[in-house]
Scaffold this active site. Structure first.
Site, PDB file in Angstrom:
ATOM      1  N   GLU A  64       4.684   3.469  -1.133  1.00 23.59           N
ATOM      2  CA  GLU A  64       3.681   3.344  -0.077  1.00 23.59           C
ATOM      3  C   GLU A  64       3.793   4.530   0.877  1.00 23.59           C
ATOM      4  O   GLU A  64       4.817   5.213   0.943  1.00 23.59           O
ATOM      5  CB  GLU A  64       3.897   2.056   0.727  1.00 23.59           C
ATOM      6  CG  GLU A  64       3.668   0.797  -0.093  1.00 23.59           C
ATOM      7  CD  GLU A  64       3.598  -0.448   0.782  1.00 23.59           C
ATOM      8  OE1 GLU A  64       2.650  -1.212   0.622  1.00 23.59           O
ATOM      9  OE2 GLU A  64       4.490  -0.655   1.629  1.00 23.59           O
TER      10      GLU A  64
ATOM     11  N   ASP B 159       3.129  -0.002  10.157  1.00 20.72           N
ATOM     12  CA  ASP B 159       3.147   1.452   9.938  1.00 20.72           C
ATOM     13  C   ASP B 159       2.474   2.299  11.017  1.00 20.72           C
ATOM     14  O   ASP B 159       1.369   1.982  11.455  1.00 20.72           O
ATOM     15  CB  ASP B 159       2.394   1.794   8.646  1.00 20.72           C
ATOM     16  CG  ASP B 159       2.768   0.918   7.477  1.00 20.72           C
ATOM     17  OD1 ASP B 159       3.745   0.161   7.584  1.00 20.72           O
ATOM     18  OD2 ASP B 159       2.071   0.992   6.452  1.00 20.72           O
TER      19      ASP B 159
END
Ligand SMILES: *[C@@H]1O[C@H](CO)[C@@H](O)[C@H](O)[C@H]1NC(C)=O
Ligand SMILES: *[C@@H]1O[C@H](CO)[C@@H](O)[C@H](O)[C@H]1NC(C)=O
Ligand SMILES: *[C@@H]1O[C@H](CO)[C@@H](O)[C@H](O)[C@H]1NC(C)=O
Ligand SMILES: *[C@@H]1O[C@H](CO)[C@@H](O)[C@H](O)[C@H]1NC(C)=O
Ligand SMILES: *[C@@H]1O[C@H](CO)[C@@H](O)[C@H](O)[C@H]1NC(C)=O
Length: 719
Positions: free
Chosen positions: A252, A42
């Site tokens: 998420e 990420d």
């Protein structure tokens, strides 16, 4: 002896460097961000400050798979050229090698008013006035794999996830962890059992309420928690949001930010952007948005932007809901072959035991009849297409219909298809979940035609089954969610703090947990998407999140390498010459109008025989932009079943027959990103073609395509 050997080794090593120069390894993205080496996931802590775009990212300093998660760091002045900086927050390991703390995803802000008290005097200006730092504060999830007591006395449980902060007074180069960490130790008491699934804080300054706002995720509950703070240290829970829309997977990397509708600064709306994994639009990881309003404490979704999965679209006709008490498919007017012959839809009493969720009523079609080993087909009666959409609930394993293998010994599909004129014109496989979700096909191109549906399950591998329910015909589509990208490789998208509302820039991780750790790249693994600018645009009376690559990317475009207009492009392929190396990295702009043909597009990274190719185009009948990576290249790295790598990805985009359609395609050494002219659709897909597959071809299928203009620029390397 020893010295001779080391000389040889040194020579080989040096030679290796000569032939493989910086950032030119096989598949190395040329205009996408990648770390020099090792694993990345990420994007984190995106913040613009003092003329620099900071990009932090989930990073394993020790290897090319996930682990030892730390925050890597790079900066750019243009979002195109990046400078690597030292690791910002490094995974903490005790003397026995136990990982005590990993730095999971989060965000960063600049605390311009010293609300945190972290600012320090930097010196005096010429008039003797003290100049203070503007601390950069990172807000992240502390993931603690090992139970221990911290030096500040806080007792940590094994697997705990808490929210922590760290600050930097040198523009992100060096960081100090706040001694009072974690700042949010646990989720609210009603979710105490979620202590190990509480993560990904996104923080921003909300000037109307003069507070810092945090949105963090209770991943397994599909709930976002919204907190506020005066000082980034003490946080108060304000509200919670969810579950909504795509919710069969972990939520998420949420974020919350305002955007202007159609550029009107008086018409602001708020957007939640978040990842879901598994449960993405293809399989594994996906990204969804929800538009609404935010008043400083509470996000309220626009009713038009959330779907009630128990409701069918207004005005819909139910074609088959599998509710009849008829016991066999034959009694419903369907036919079944193979192991399904003589059988019928299953009832709640049976399927509930199999943990199938999300079906409506009591009956559901399933091919999980004796487990995954059952094979055969289940075919609907013929019907005439009368409405623009066919929508249905679907779940099961990801085994897409592949036209090249369908009906052969290599066929492994588990899918539902729509057959018109003997051709499968739409198909949908499962997304590797047991929970049924809505999908819809635009069938406007076949109104008046006779069609039927066929469920094909010729696979006996793991997850090789499909569940289908509530097949309805309507003039509006019914989808599970507002997917922000309709491809498989766009996840954990995060946006920049520190820029005006009209400059909301987003970067996504261009990979998918379904196969991320096996992609065939070395010595790095994973790339970021190109940075994209987000906006809200009213399209067909609905406000939608739109996106386009940032304009600074144009600094990499070469002069036009190919440009041509065709009044009518004939059916078939036309080869285009694009000089090397730009035949493997380019920007392609296509503009075209429907003629007598059914599909138009471009074939990239293909070899002479088209046995390797990535096909991108528009389907005039199915009314969608598509990317076909069935034959894109290496997929041997996915060495387990189901094999989620190949596929045909569509983004529904209705047009009129007179519309000029624009597609922009960014091709890099191992990816394609496709955008339409308005930015209403995006499809991001990794591809791993052979170096030799570098031909470019235009194609028109089923007839001519009118008013075609094609323009190609090479992409210079950003490295
Ligand atoms: C892995 O990385 C961490 C943090 O960078 C370091 O402390 C540790 O020693 C490394 N372990 C190995 C096996 O390389
Ligand atoms: C800093 O303070 C000014 C003046 O009170 C205020 O307008 C601004 O929103 C604050 N900004 C931040 C980031 O704290
Ligand atoms: C920031 O705030 C802290 C705590 O209030 C204070 O000690 C410090 O002097 C402040 N720094 C600056 C530069 O104002
Ligand atoms: C924000 O909206 C929520 C829900 O509509 C409401 O309960 C709350 O009082 C509002 N807060 C403010 C500061 O207006
Ligand atoms: C085309 O690509 C395939 C790999 O899919 C390769 O085996 C074949 O040799 C290539 N053919 C040509 C003519 O380049």
């Amino acid at each position: 002896m020893v010295s001779v050997t080391s000389c040889v080794l040194i020579a080989l090593f040096a030679f290796g460097h000569l032939v493989r120069s910086y950032y030119t390894e096989e598949y190395r993205p040329q205009f996408h961000f990648t770390p020099e080496k090792n694993w990345m996931n990420d994007p984190n802590g995106l913040v613009y400050h003092n003329g620099k775009y900071h990009l932090f990212y989930q990073y394993n300093p020790n290897g090319t798979t996930w682990g030892y998660m730390s925050w890597g760091h790079a900066v750019s002045t243009d979002l195109v050229h990046w400078k690597h900086l030292p690791i910002a927050l490094e995974c903490e390991v005790d003397s026995n090698g136990n990982v005590l703390e990993m730095f999971f995803s989060g965000s960063a802000v600049v605390d311009a008013n010293n609300t945190s008290g972290f600012a320090i005097p930097l010196g005096k200006d010429r008039r003797g006035k003290v100049i203070y730092s503007q601390p950069m504060v990172a807000i992240y999830t502390s993931n603690y794999p090992t139970a221990h007591t911290q030096s500040n006395g806080v007792v940590i449980q094994e697997g705990q996830q808490s929210q922590s902060i760290a600050f930097s007074n040198d523009d992100g180069l060096t960081w100090t962890q706040y001694e009072g960490n974690p700042v949010i130790e646990s989720p609210p008491s009603e979710y105490a059992d979620q202590y190990n699934q509480f993560r990904d804080p996104f923080v921003f300054w909300h000037s109307p309420s003069s507070k810092w706002i945090m949105v963090a995720s209770l991943a397994m509950k599909q709930i976002l928690l919204i907190y506020s703070s005066d000082n980034l240290k003490n946080w108060a829970l304000e509200s919670q949001f969810g579950p909504y829309n795509a919710r069969f997977g972990q939520w998420e990397c949420p974020s919350l930010f305002p955007l202007y509708v159609d550029g009107n600064t008086a018409a602001e709306k708020w957007v939640i952007l978040m990842g879901i994994n598994p449960g993405g639009v293809i399989t594994g990881s996906g990204t969804q948005t929800i538009i609404g309003s935010f008043n400083g404490t509470t996000f309220v979704a626009d009713p038009t932007d959330v779907t009630d999965p128990t409701q069918i679209p207004a005005g819909a006709t139910v074609f088959q809901d599998f509710e009849s008490t008829s016991s066999t498919f034959e009694e419903l007017g369907w036919t079944a072959t193979g192991d399904f012959a003589g059988l019928g839809p299953q009832q709640a009493s049976t399927v509930d035991v199999w943990n199938i969720m999300g079906y409506l009523g009591k009956g559901v079609l399933t091919t999980y009849l004796f487990g995954d080993v059952a094979k055969g087909t289940i075919t609907s009666p013929k019907f005439t297409v009368t409405k623009k959409y066919i929508s249905f609930l679907i779940a099961g394993g990801y085994y897409p219909y592949n036209p090249a293998t369908a009906g052969t010994g290599d066929d492994n599909q588990v899918s539902i298809g729509l057959v018109v004129g003997g051709q499968v014109v739409h198909s949908q496989t499962g997304t590797d979940t047991e929970s049924l979700v809505w999908r819809s096909w635009n069938v406007a191109g076949w109104v008046g035609k006779e069609a039927y549906l066929v469920v094909t399950d010729v696979n006996t591998g793991p997850f090789a089954h499909l569940h289908v329910d509530e097949i309805v015909f309507s003039d509006t589509p019914k989808d599970e969610a507002n997917w922000n990208d309709l491809g498989p490789d766009y996840y954990a998208a995060a946006t920049y703090n520190g820029l005006p509302t009209s400059e909301r820039i987003v970067i996504g991780w261009m990979n998918n947990w379904a196969y991320a750790q096996n992609i065939p790249t070395t010595p790095w693994r994973s790339a970021m998407s190109v940075p994209r600018k987000l906006a809200l645009k009213t399209i067909n009376n609905k406000v939608r999140v739109v996106q386009q690559p940032v304009s600074s990317l144009s600094s990499l475009y070469t002069s036009t390498l190919y440009s041509r207009k065709f009044t009518a492009l004939q059916s078939g392929y036309s080869k285009i010459y694009v000089p090397s190396p730009y035949n493997a990295r380019m920007k392609v702009t296509l503009r075209f109008t429907r003629g007598t043909g059914t599909k138009f597009g471009v074939v990239l990274r293909s070899n002479a025989t088209n046995s390797q190719e990535t096909v991108i185009g528009y389907d005039f009948l199915g009314q969608n932009v598509f990317v076909d990576r069935f034959k894109a290249g290496d997929n041997s790295f996915v060495d387990w079943e189901p094999n989620p790598y190949p596929g045909y990805f569509i983004a529904t985009m209705p047009t009129k027959s007179t519309d000029a359609i624009t597609l922009t395609i960014l091709l890099d050494w191992s990816s394609v990103e496709v955008f339409d002219g308005l930015g209403q659709i995006a499809i991001t897909s990794q591809i791993f073609p052979l170096d030799d597959s570098a031909q470019v071809k235009l194609f028109s299928e089923g007839g001519t395509t009118r008013s075609v203009s094609v323009s190609i620029n090479g992409m210079k390397s950003a490295w």
